[in-house]
Write an enzyme that holds these catalytic residues in place. Structure first.
Site, PDB file in Angstrom:
ATOM      1  N   LEU A  27       0.866  -1.172   0.000  1.00 39.57           N
ATOM      2  CA  LEU A  27       0.000   0.000   0.000  1.00 39.57           C
ATOM      3  C   LEU A  27       0.907   1.227   0.000  1.00 39.57           C
ATOM      4  O   LEU A  27       1.991   1.202   0.599  1.00 39.57           O
ATOM      5  CB  LEU A  27      -0.892   0.036   1.248  1.00 39.57           C
ATOM      6  CG  LEU A  27      -1.975  -1.038   1.389  1.00 39.57           C
ATOM      7  CD1 LEU A  27      -2.692  -0.896   2.728  1.00 39.57           C
ATOM      8  CD2 LEU A  27      -2.985  -0.966   0.246  1.00 39.57           C
ATOM      9  N   ASP A  28       0.467   2.297  -0.647  1.00 35.68           N
ATOM     10  CA  ASP A  28       1.240   3.543  -0.617  1.00 35.68           C
ATOM     11  C   ASP A  28       1.446   3.998   0.818  1.00 35.68           C
ATOM     12  O   ASP A  28       0.640   3.701   1.699  1.00 35.68           O
ATOM     13  CB  ASP A  28       0.511   4.642  -1.391  1.00 35.68           C
ATOM     14  CG  ASP A  28       0.461   4.382  -2.886  1.00 35.68           C
ATOM     15  OD1 ASP A  28       1.227   3.535  -3.369  1.00 35.68           O
ATOM     16  OD2 ASP A  28      -0.359   5.035  -3.563  1.00 35.68           O
ATOM     17  N   VAL A  29       2.505   4.765   1.028  1.00 39.93           N
ATOM     18  CA  VAL A  29       2.824   5.218   2.379  1.00 39.93           C
ATOM     19  C   VAL A  29       1.659   5.978   3.013  1.00 39.93           C
ATOM     20  O   VAL A  29       1.392   5.844   4.213  1.00 39.93           O
ATOM     21  CB  VAL A  29       4.112   6.082   2.366  1.00 39.93           C
ATOM     22  CG1 VAL A  29       3.954   7.316   1.471  1.00 39.93           C
ATOM     23  CG2 VAL A  29       4.489   6.512   3.775  1.00 39.93           C
TER      24      VAL A  29
END
Length: 309
Positions: free
Chosen positions: A130-132
């Site tokens: 998942l993106d940060v």
């Protein structure tokens, strides 16, 4: 630069000019846009000329493996094969360029004695990302068997991923699909963009309107592919970027008329994107697993604020 250096390849010139830095590392820096010549990104093959203004910002070296760190993580499910966690916004999934600690991988190594190394020493147990700035549910593999099975499920698009996304503007249709290839943005190498088919990878996103507000729309989003920044890029492509997404919102947050609401968006400090649900087949039993992560308090409170307006 001496006259003798003129005509050298950019990567060769920098490798010879910067002590203790390999040519391969220089090439990676050039490829990621960390090197500019006369304020312009260029290629390793560029031939340097007298008078060139070259700026270099080398990314930090990353460790050879994820080191254990006592970082709290929320466990949603665990057995002998898999772990399902609720990743908070702001946490990077695994070490990489410029990030060597504080990641989910560092936390996993600390909390669990057994994790598969099939993804490499920097990605113990990691099957997907998942993106940060995105919070939500992630599955992690304990064994090589689980890693291989889950990786195949993701590759064959058998894993169901559902997200909650708040976007700017009123989405006119109650549901829709975005089928548009995604690739690296040629004007900014840290961003992704919708690209022509020959230079992008296929990407498919579905959405359904969940709730409407005066200046925003809350969407249920599903993806059939897992391209980098896919949901963020696709929603921006249809002119409804994510609330709080400084990378892709094209300054929409600053255009909100109400100063108080504009301030609330700024205080979010993250994209309004939450991976709420994940469905996959258990690697050994074949049982369909459905795991959910609750909406983070900051996002829930923002929605309640909108409902009161």
């Amino acid at each position: 630069m001496s006259p003798a250096d003129a005509g050298l390849r950019l990567d060769a010139y920098l490798a010879a000019s910067i002590a203790a830095v390999s040519r391969a590392r220089i090439q990676r820096a050039i490829a990621t846009g960390a090197v500019t010549v006369n304020d312009t990104e260029t290629k390793s093959s560029y031939k340097v000329r007298a008078g060139d203004q070259i700026e270099v910002e080398l990314p930090s070296l990353i460790p050879l493996e994820a080191a254990p760190e006592p970082i709290p993580i929320e466990i949603l499910f665990e057995d002998e094969q898999v772990i399902v966690v609720n990743k908070p916004a702001g946490m990077v999934v695994h070490p990489g360029a410029g990030v060597s600690s504080g990641t989910l991988a560092n936390a996993l190594v600390y909390h669990f004695d057994r994790l598969t190394a099939a993804g490499g020493p920097l990605r113990p147990g990691i099957v997907h990302r998942l993106d940060v700035g995105t919070s939500g549910v992630m599955v992690v593999a304990k064994t090589e068997e689980a890693h291989n099975d889950l990786s195949q499920q993701f590759a064959e698009r058998r894993v169901e991923k559902r997200y909650l996304a708040l976007v700017y503007g009123s989405v006119l249709t109650s549901e829709g699909r975005i089928d548009a290839p995604i690739g690296r943005d040629p004007r900014n190498r840290v961003r992704m963009a919708v690209r022509p088919a020959e230079s992008g990878r296929p990407a498919l996103t579905f959405y359904r309107v969940h709730e409407r507000f005066e200046e925003f729309t809350l969407l249920d989003v599903g993806i059939k592919t897992g391209r980098t920044h896919q949901i963020r890029v696709h929603l921006a492509h249809i002119k409804h970027p994510l609330v709080g997404d400084a990378t892709y919102d094209s300054g929409r947050g600053k255009s909100i008329r109400d100063a108080r609401l504009r301030g609330e968006v700024a205080r979010l400090g993250r994209p309004f994107l939450h991976a709420g649900d994940l469905r996959f087949s258990h690697p050994t039993t074949g049982e369909m697993m459905s795991l959910s992560a609750p909406v983070p308090a900051a996002l829930a409170e923002f929605l309640e604020m909108l409902r009161r307006r």
